[in-house]
Each structure stands twice: as structure tokens, then as C-alpha cells.
Design a protein around this motif. Sequence first.
Motif, short mmCIF file in Angstrom:
data_model
loop_
_atom_site.label_atom_id
_atom_site.label_comp_id
_atom_site.label_asym_id
_atom_site.label_seq_id
_atom_site.Cartn_x
_atom_site.Cartn_y
_atom_site.Cartn_z
N HIS A 154 -6.47 7.77 -1.42
CA HIS A 154 -5.65 6.60 -1.71
C HIS A 154 -4.41 6.56 -0.82
O HIS A 154 -3.98 5.49 -0.37
CB HIS A 154 -5.24 6.59 -3.19
CG HIS A 154 -6.38 6.46 -4.14
ND1 HIS A 154 -7.15 5.31 -4.24
CD2 HIS A 154 -6.91 7.35 -5.03
CE1 HIS A 154 -8.07 5.49 -5.16
NE2 HIS A 154 -7.96 6.71 -5.65
N ALA A 155 -3.84 7.74 -0.54
CA ALA A 155 -2.60 7.82 0.23
C ALA A 155 -2.77 7.38 1.68
O ALA A 155 -1.78 7.09 2.36
CB ALA A 155 -2.05 9.24 0.18
N GLN A 156 -4.01 7.30 2.17
CA GLN A 156 -4.24 6.84 3.54
C GLN A 156 -3.94 5.36 3.71
O GLN A 156 -3.86 4.87 4.83
CB GLN A 156 -5.69 7.11 3.93
CG GLN A 156 -6.05 8.57 4.06
CD GLN A 156 -7.49 8.75 4.50
OE1 GLN A 156 -7.89 8.30 5.57
NE2 GLN A 156 -8.29 9.39 3.66
N HIS A 157 -3.78 4.65 2.61
CA HIS A 157 -3.61 3.20 2.64
C HIS A 157 -2.16 2.81 2.36
O HIS A 157 -1.52 3.39 1.47
CB HIS A 157 -4.53 2.55 1.61
CG HIS A 157 -5.98 2.84 1.83
ND1 HIS A 157 -6.56 4.06 1.52
CD2 HIS A 157 -6.97 2.07 2.33
CE1 HIS A 157 -7.84 4.02 1.82
NE2 HIS A 157 -8.12 2.82 2.32
N LEU A 158 -1.67 1.81 3.06
CA LEU A 158 -0.33 1.30 2.79
C LEU A 158 -0.25 0.72 1.37
O LEU A 158 0.81 0.71 0.76
CB LEU A 158 0.05 0.22 3.80
CG LEU A 158 0.05 0.63 5.29
CD1 LEU A 158 0.58 -0.52 6.14
CD2 LEU A 158 0.86 1.89 5.52
N SER A 159 -1.38 0.26 0.87
CA SER A 159 -1.44 -0.30 -0.49
C SER A 159 -1.39 0.78 -1.56
O SER A 159 -1.22 0.48 -2.74
CB SER A 159 -2.72 -1.12 -0.66
OG SER A 159 -3.85 -0.27 -0.48
N GLY A 160 -1.61 2.04 -1.14
CA GLY A 160 -1.61 3.14 -2.09
C GLY A 160 -2.91 3.35 -2.83
O GLY A 160 -2.97 4.17 -3.75
N ARG A 161 -3.95 2.66 -2.42
CA ARG A 161 -5.24 2.83 -3.08
C ARG A 161 -6.38 2.43 -2.16
O ARG A 161 -6.20 1.63 -1.24
CB ARG A 161 -5.33 1.99 -4.36
CG ARG A 161 -5.33 0.49 -4.13
CD ARG A 161 -5.58 -0.27 -5.44
NE ARG A 161 -5.52 -1.72 -5.26
CZ ARG A 161 -6.56 -2.47 -4.90
NH1 ARG A 161 -7.73 -1.91 -4.65
NH2 ARG A 161 -6.44 -3.78 -4.79
#
Length: 248
Positions: free
Chosen positions: A200-207
Motif C-alpha cells: 500500500h505504501a508504494q502508492h501516493l494514495s496510501g493503498r
Amino acid sequence: MFKDLVVIVTGGAQGIGKGITLAYAQQGAKVVIADLNAGLGQQLEQDMLAQGYSALFVPTDVTKEQDIIHLMQRAVEQYGTIHILINNAGKFQHQSPYEVTFDEWQDLLQTNLTGTFFCAREAAKVMRHNAKGGSIVSLASTRAEMSEPHTEAYAATKGGIIALTHALARSLGPDQITVNCISPGWIETGDYEALRPIDHAQHLSGRVGLPEDIAQACLYLTNPINNFVTGINLTVDGGMTKKMMYEA
């Protein structure tokens, strides 16, 4: 806004396609489910009808022109016309460029790119007779612009879909048909709860994304009030492709 509009979703019985199918049904659309997997397609049709949705399953192999023609004919026979086409059917290939065979390469292009074109063409033949035209959305991928090793055929097909999109938008515009594509990033169609915090942390959206995220993008691009939007590639990836790899 989608009540009684006729929507075809290829690859619509599973994964992202199933999420798209259900989203349109929930909006009151008449949904035609096209899929190679007859078991899943028939089950989804039955489940949707039991819930009061309007649904029709048509077994379809998008590598076969006659299957595509039959799909459009069945949609018109059942519902009278076609308003929206979602080109979602496709397959993935992970194989070294030193090992991929000619037939394997051709099979992927036939499924992902050629099938997309001929579905769009046959649907447009019907849409052009609608008073307000229609809308076509095809599923590309962020892999059209970034790659892992050994994904040449898949990347080529998805890049081709982006180019095909703006070409079709130009050709079909006079018939009031909008043509767009969506490039999904990481969309989890399996066990979402099994994903790790680092995923999830790979995404700017957090998920990590869900099929519903792509479905919402489809609803936006095919909403009749958004007919000024055509020829675009909409990236829906939680911002993953905008994150610098050397970021702390």
C-alpha cells in the motif's frame, strides 16, 4: 444517468471486468457480459438477474471476428442498440524475449489489441445510428510507459491501445462517439487483505487499487454529460507512477 443505457463489457465476468459490470448494473444500465469463461459468465448473469439487474451473458472469444459480430448482434437483438463498450478482455504474458515464439506473440496481440479494435469497430457500427452516438473505453495499462523485464508483448499491446484510442477518437468523432482509454496501475483482484503495508505504501494514495476504482473511471468517461472528453488516456494508479524511486 445510465438508466436503460446498453453497456457491453468484454472480459466482464471476472476481475476488473466484473467490477465494471456490476457498477453499470447498479446504475440501472442494461449490461451485456462478454467472456470466454462460460461458467463464470452464466453464474454472474444468474446472480445479477436474481438481484433485479438487467443482464445478458454472451460467450465471446475476442480473437474471433465472428464471435465479436455475434456479440454485437445479440446485444441489439436483446436491447435494441449499444450505447457503451468497455474493452476489458485481455491476457498477460511474462516471458523472455529470447524465448517467446511467433505464435505466442501473435496470440497476445490478437487478444489484447486486435480484439480491442474489432470490438470497437463493430460496436461503433451500431452506435453511429443512435441519436447521441455512444462511448468506447478500452483498458490499457501503466505498463505501456514503464516495464518489468520479459513483458515486451504485453507492453506493446497496451501501448498500441493508447495509440488506437486517439486514432479512433478522430475517426469516430463525427458520429458523436467518444473514445478513451484507462491505464490501471496495481489493481488487486485477489485477496486484498493479504496485501502487506509496504504494498500500500508504494502508492501516493496510501493503498493498492480495487476493481471499483477502475469502474468509477469508466463511469466518468462514459457519462453522456462528459462528451467533451475524448481521445485521452486516464491513468488510475494511486499515483504510483509519479513516485520517484529514490525518494526517501
